[in-house]
Design a protein around this motif. Structure first.
Motif, PDB file in Angstrom:
ATOM      1  N   SER A  16      33.065  41.528  35.875  1.00  0.00           N
ATOM      2  CA  SER A  16      33.114  40.716  37.098  1.00  0.00           C
ATOM      3  C   SER A  16      34.146  39.601  36.983  1.00  0.00           C
ATOM      4  O   SER A  16      35.335  39.894  36.915  1.00  0.00           O
ATOM      5  CB  SER A  16      31.723  40.196  37.447  1.00  0.00           C
ATOM      6  N   MET A  17      33.742  38.330  36.882  1.00  0.00           N
ATOM      7  CA  MET A  17      34.743  37.266  36.727  1.00  0.00           C
ATOM      8  C   MET A  17      35.644  37.568  35.525  1.00  0.00           C
ATOM      9  O   MET A  17      36.852  37.326  35.569  1.00  0.00           O
ATOM     10  CB  MET A  17      34.063  35.910  36.534  1.00  0.00           C
ATOM     11  N   TYR A  26      38.398  39.753  36.571  1.00  0.00           N
ATOM     12  CA  TYR A  26      39.476  39.055  37.295  1.00  0.00           C
ATOM     13  C   TYR A  26      40.429  38.413  36.274  1.00  0.00           C
ATOM     14  O   TYR A  26      41.645  38.413  36.452  1.00  0.00           O
ATOM     15  CB  TYR A  26      38.930  37.939  38.208  1.00  0.00           C
ATOM     16  N   ARG A  35      31.988  30.774  48.439  1.00  0.00           N
ATOM     17  CA  ARG A  35      32.198  30.255  47.073  1.00  0.00           C
ATOM     18  C   ARG A  35      32.424  28.744  47.091  1.00  0.00           C
ATOM     19  O   ARG A  35      31.869  28.009  46.284  1.00  0.00           O
ATOM     20  CB  ARG A  35      33.471  30.870  46.494  1.00  0.00           C
ATOM     21  N   HIS A  58      24.852  44.947  39.085  1.00  0.00           N
ATOM     22  CA  HIS A  58      26.137  44.292  38.841  1.00  0.00           C
ATOM     23  C   HIS A  58      26.350  43.918  37.374  1.00  0.00           C
ATOM     24  O   HIS A  58      27.474  43.644  36.975  1.00  0.00           O
ATOM     25  CB  HIS A  58      26.200  43.033  39.718  1.00  0.00           C
ATOM     26  N   PHE A  77      30.212  35.446  35.699  1.00  0.00           N
ATOM     27  CA  PHE A  77      29.811  34.132  36.217  1.00  0.00           C
ATOM     28  C   PHE A  77      28.352  34.190  36.649  1.00  0.00           C
ATOM     29  O   PHE A  77      27.960  35.182  37.275  1.00  0.00           O
ATOM     30  CB  PHE A  77      30.703  33.783  37.409  1.00  0.00           C
TER      31      PHE A  77
HETATM   32  C1  MLT Z   1      30.295  37.518  38.423  1.00  0.00           C
HETATM   33  O1  MLT Z   1      29.388  38.288  38.138  1.00  0.00           O
HETATM   34  O2  MLT Z   1      31.132  37.139  37.603  1.00  0.00           O
HETATM   35  C2  MLT Z   1      30.367  37.014  39.828  1.00  0.00           C
HETATM   36  O3  MLT Z   1      29.374  37.597  40.604  1.00  0.00           O
HETATM   37  C3  MLT Z   1      31.713  37.325  40.329  1.00  0.00           C
HETATM   38  C4  MLT Z   1      31.958  36.905  41.724  1.00  0.00           C
HETATM   39  O4  MLT Z   1      31.280  36.005  42.230  1.00  0.00           O
HETATM   40  O5  MLT Z   1      32.900  37.471  42.319  1.00  0.00           O
END
Ligand code: MLT
Length: 283
Positions: free
Chosen positions: A92-93, A96, A130, A241, A27
């Motif tokens: 990251s996202m 998830y 968020r 990241h 994201f």
């Molecule tokens: C991402 O890189 O997808 C976001 O930083 C994820 C997040 O906000 O947890």
């Protein structure tokens, strides 16, 4: 009521045969963040990039802001393209979503790549932040509230030595829609802790993290590697990241290895009369 999620946009990112790597993005980006890492994959490893709902060229189509629905949409899209299973890799996202896919469609996911991500839910403070960003994006109908993210996403080494990544990331972020960005924040805020999903996952897992990642830290990565039954942990030095963007070759090498582990696990056992058999038994 049964709803059929709309098909997501998918992209062949690397040619090869057999079970594909399914690459799910971070994201507020889209599949393009995977292109360099996909190019660096070993020959023969097939990779498919996906734009998650509301991001890149994928529509939201009235979908609820839930990662469970995102996982169903990824699964439905790939199944409709004839894919029986996949090594699901998310940054990251995307990570998830990969865990939500493993939970909801365990027969599809034969290997997991968890890159710069975590299996835990947001803290109350992170969730509130968020939702505040989602409201700001919706209120302004611009993506301005997330435009400064590259300075958090990239590690200090990239900030000093890979300056070209800043305009690159900004261009990718500017291409996203405010509606999709706000929706994705709300979907991530609602996700539960999925460490137990990882604990019960039977296939090979690759956990990859940038040593300079402050968003999902090396400690988050170790937590996942310890929870999984069969995990290989790679800490990529000098990146933050977005390891797949900052050091695509190192991430591609870890994913190539994951793909091989999955193939080896799927291969039938070798017997003494077969070529290539090696015995580890002691006389
Ligand atoms: C991402 O890189 O997808 C976001 O930083 C994820 C997040 O906000 O947890």
């Amino acid at each position: 009521m049964t709803t059929t999620p709309a098909a997501l946009a998918t992209y062949p990112l690397h040619d090869g045969g057999g079970t594909p790597l399914v690459l799910l993005h971070a994201f507020p980006l889209d599949h393009r963040m995977w292109a360099a890492a996909a190019r660096a994959l070993p020959p023969g490893v097939r990779a498919i990039g996906v734009d998650l709902p509301g991001q890149g060229h994928s529509e939201l189509s009235g979908m609820r802001a839930r990662l469970e629905d995102v996982a169903d949409a990824v699964y439905g899209t790939l199944r409709d393209q004839g894919e029986g299973n996949g090594v699901v890799v998310g940054l990251s996202m995307g990570g998830y979503v990969a865990l939500a896919l493993a939970e909801r469609h365990p027969g599809f996911v034969v290997g997991l790549g968890l890159v710069d991500t975590k299996s835990t839910a947001d803290t109350d403070q992170a969730r509130a932040n968020r939702l505040r960003v989602a409201d700001a994006v919706t209120g302004s109908q611009t993506i301005d509230p997330v435009l400064s993210m590259p300075s958090t996403l990239l590690g200090p080494t990239s900030a000093a030595e890979r300056r070209e990544l800043f305009p690159q990331l900004e261009a990718w972020i500017r291409a996203q829609s405010p509606t999709g960005v706000a929706w994705a924040q709300r979907a991530m805020a609602a996700r539960p802790d999925r460490t137990e999903v990882l604990r019960s996952f039977r296939g090979p897992v690759a956990v990859v993290v940038g040593a300079e990642d402050t968003v999902t830290t090396p400690d988050d990565a170790r937590h996942m590697a310890e929870a999984a039954k069969d995990a290989a942990l790679t800490v990529v030095p000098r990146v933050g990241h977005l390891s797949a963007v900052e050091d695509p070759s190192s991430v591609a090498a870890a994913l190539g290895l994951l793909h091989r582990r999955v193939a080896e696990q799927a291969a039938p056992p070798r017997w003494p009369w077969q070529e290539g058999y090696t015995s580890t038994a002691r006389p």
